[in-house]
Design a protein around this motif. Structure first.
Motif, short mmCIF file in Angstrom:
data_model
loop_
_atom_site.label_atom_id
_atom_site.label_comp_id
_atom_site.label_asym_id
_atom_site.label_seq_id
_atom_site.Cartn_x
_atom_site.Cartn_y
_atom_site.Cartn_z
N THR A 39 0.80 -1.23 0.00
CA THR A 39 0.00 0.00 0.00
C THR A 39 0.83 1.28 0.00
O THR A 39 0.27 2.38 -0.04
N TRP A 40 2.15 1.18 0.06
CA TRP A 40 2.99 2.38 0.13
C TRP A 40 4.16 2.24 -0.84
O TRP A 40 5.31 2.45 -0.47
N THR A 41 3.86 1.91 -2.06
CA THR A 41 4.92 1.65 -3.04
C THR A 41 5.67 2.91 -3.47
O THR A 41 6.76 2.81 -4.04
N ASN A 42 5.10 4.08 -3.22
CA ASN A 42 5.78 5.33 -3.57
C ASN A 42 6.49 5.95 -2.36
O ASN A 42 6.81 7.15 -2.36
N PHE A 43 6.73 5.14 -1.33
CA PHE A 43 7.35 5.64 -0.10
C PHE A 43 8.68 6.35 -0.38
O PHE A 43 8.92 7.46 0.12
N LEU A 44 9.54 5.74 -1.19
CA LEU A 44 10.88 6.29 -1.39
C LEU A 44 10.84 7.68 -2.03
O LEU A 44 11.47 8.62 -1.55
N SER A 45 10.07 7.81 -3.10
CA SER A 45 9.98 9.11 -3.76
C SER A 45 9.29 10.13 -2.87
O SER A 45 9.65 11.32 -2.85
N LYS A 63 18.92 9.12 7.39
CA LYS A 63 19.13 8.15 8.46
C LYS A 63 18.09 7.04 8.38
O LYS A 63 18.41 5.85 8.53
N ILE A 64 16.83 7.41 8.16
CA ILE A 64 15.75 6.41 8.03
C ILE A 64 16.04 5.47 6.87
O ILE A 64 15.90 4.25 6.99
N LEU A 65 16.48 6.02 5.75
CA LEU A 65 16.79 5.19 4.58
C LEU A 65 17.97 4.27 4.85
O LEU A 65 17.99 3.12 4.38
N GLN A 66 18.93 4.74 5.63
CA GLN A 66 20.05 3.88 6.01
C GLN A 66 19.55 2.69 6.84
O GLN A 66 19.95 1.55 6.61
N ILE A 67 18.68 2.97 7.80
CA ILE A 67 18.14 1.90 8.65
C ILE A 67 17.36 0.90 7.81
O ILE A 67 17.48 -0.32 8.00
N ILE A 68 16.57 1.41 6.88
CA ILE A 68 15.78 0.52 6.02
C ILE A 68 16.69 -0.39 5.21
O ILE A 68 16.45 -1.60 5.10
N SER A 69 17.74 0.18 4.64
CA SER A 69 18.66 -0.64 3.85
C SER A 69 19.32 -1.72 4.70
O SER A 69 19.43 -2.86 4.28
N GLU A 70 19.74 -1.34 5.89
CA GLU A 70 20.43 -2.29 6.76
C GLU A 70 19.48 -3.38 7.28
O GLU A 70 19.86 -4.55 7.35
N GLU A 71 18.24 -3.01 7.60
CA GLU A 71 17.31 -3.98 8.18
C GLU A 71 16.57 -4.80 7.11
O GLU A 71 16.40 -6.00 7.25
N LYS A 89 13.61 -5.20 -4.49
CA LYS A 89 14.59 -4.75 -5.49
C LYS A 89 13.89 -4.01 -6.63
O LYS A 89 14.39 -2.99 -7.12
N GLN A 90 12.75 -4.50 -7.06
CA GLN A 90 12.02 -3.85 -8.14
C GLN A 90 11.53 -2.46 -7.72
O GLN A 90 11.53 -1.52 -8.52
N ILE A 91 11.12 -2.33 -6.46
CA ILE A 91 10.69 -1.03 -5.97
C ILE A 91 11.85 -0.04 -5.98
O ILE A 91 11.70 1.12 -6.38
N ILE A 92 13.01 -0.49 -5.54
CA ILE A 92 14.20 0.37 -5.56
C ILE A 92 14.49 0.82 -6.99
O ILE A 92 14.76 2.00 -7.26
N TYR A 93 14.41 -0.11 -7.94
CA TYR A 93 14.70 0.21 -9.33
C TYR A 93 13.73 1.26 -9.88
O TYR A 93 14.10 2.15 -10.63
N LYS A 94 12.45 1.16 -9.48
CA LYS A 94 11.44 2.08 -9.98
C LYS A 94 11.61 3.49 -9.42
O LYS A 94 11.32 4.47 -10.09
N GLU A 95 12.06 3.57 -8.16
CA GLU A 95 12.12 4.87 -7.51
C GLU A 95 13.54 5.35 -7.23
O GLU A 95 13.76 6.29 -6.47
N VAL A 96 14.51 4.71 -7.87
CA VAL A 96 15.90 5.01 -7.57
C VAL A 96 16.27 6.44 -7.93
O VAL A 96 17.17 7.04 -7.31
N ASN A 97 15.60 7.03 -8.91
CA ASN A 97 15.91 8.41 -9.28
C ASN A 97 15.76 9.37 -8.10
O ASN A 97 16.56 10.30 -7.94
#
Length: 312
Positions: A39-45, A63-71, A89-97
């Motif tokens: 339900t929150w696929t656009n979280f990163l952007s 900092k939050i993004l660092q914690i997410i990556s580590e956990e 991984k697909q979500i990261i690819y879609k919102e990596v910009n």
């Protein structure tokens, strides 16, 4: 959470405010772990866009993004099923910009507006970028100048030096096996070019001083802790480059027409090996392990080149 980040430096009890912020960050991370793929696929952007509102929010979001990556990613590699792994991984690819634009904004602002961006924000950006590197499409790492900018601007300042070296180490350890041959060759050459820039800036830090002698001087003053950490990170970075790219370096230096760039690569490789020799003679157990592993694998590779059948 973001408002708490904005207000954490206000009031008398800063420690309590920071502790509260850490707890709120963990709660948000827990929510993201459950909702990101549904339900929150656009979280990163969405959260990256909010980071531009203020420096305090930007630092806490990184900092939050660092914690997410580590956990979610690093720890999760061993604990989530491959299907879920691919969804993340697909979500990261879609919102990596969004992530790359934010990191680029912080780094370029720090480069162009010196002393206007806090050291804490720069360090947090470097740490977050580092933990995401292995999840990014390789083109985002090797087809822009962001890594080069970081190496040229943030290795010399002592406050950002270790974070920059760690980031570089992650970059040169990126696996290129799944890339097309043309891209694989191009990215390997890019790694070697970044290696030259890295050693050039390390040289500016050491200023020709022998690391062994520097260690002995600091040891007498009982100030070796930070220096040992620097040497460990330096050796890990050099090991990562030379052990994985020895054949590429030899191919470039031996088969291409000689020019100033080739001579520079030779000189930087010699200098890197000299750093390894110096660090090998520093009395530190962890550093000794790093150097021993390097020389073991380095000499093994050399023997295989001279005599391919030696280990058969």
């Amino acid at each position: 959470v973001l408002e708490q980040a904005e207000n954490q430096n206000e009031g008398q009890n800063k420690e309590q405010a920071q502790l509260q912020l850490q707890k709120l960050n963990q709660i948000l991370v827990s929510i993201v772990k459950h909702e990101w793929t549904t339900t929150w696929t656009n979280f990163l952007s969405e959260i990256c866009q909010t980071a531009y509102q203020s420096e305090a929010k930007c630092q806490n979001i990184l900092k939050i993004l660092q914690i997410i990556s580590e956990e979610v990613f690093d720890f999760g590699k061993q604990n989530i099923v491959s299907e879920k792994h691919q969804e993340y991984k697909q979500i990261i690819y879609k919102e990596v910009n969004s992530l790359m634009e934010l990191c680029n904004y912080v780094i370029m602002s720090a480069t162009n507006q010196q002393n206007q961006i806090s050291e804490q924000l720069i360090r947090q950006c470097l740490k977050t970028f580092t933990v995401f590197i292995s999840w990014l499409p390789n083109g985002y790492v090797f087809e822009n100048d962001l890594i080069e900018v970081i190496l040229r601007n943030f290795i010399f300042p002592s406050i950002t030096r270790l974070d920059s070296i760690k980031l570089f180490t992650e970059v040169v350890q990126i696996d290129l096996e799944d890339e097309e041959e043309s891209l694989k060759s191009s990215y390997k050459e890019r790694k070697i070019m970044l290696f030259c820039i890295f050693i050039e800036n390390i040289q500016a830090v050491t200023k020709g001083r022998d690391l062994r002698e520097e260690y002995q001087t600091l040891k007498q003053k009982r100030q070796t802790s930070g220096f040992e950490t620097f040497c460990e990170q330096l050796c890990q970075a050099i090991s990562a480059v030379l052990l994985e790219n020895l054949s590429s370096i030899e191919k470039i230096t031996n088969t291409m027409e000689q020019n100033p760039n080739i001579e520079s690569l030779k000189n930087f490789t010699r200098l890197a090996l000299n750093y390894m020799i110096q660090c090998s003679n520093i009395s530190d157990d962890e550093l000794f392990k790093i150097c021993l592993n390097f020389w073991h694998n380095w000499t093994k590779d050399l023997v295989q080149i001279v005599n391919p059948h030696f280990f058969q």
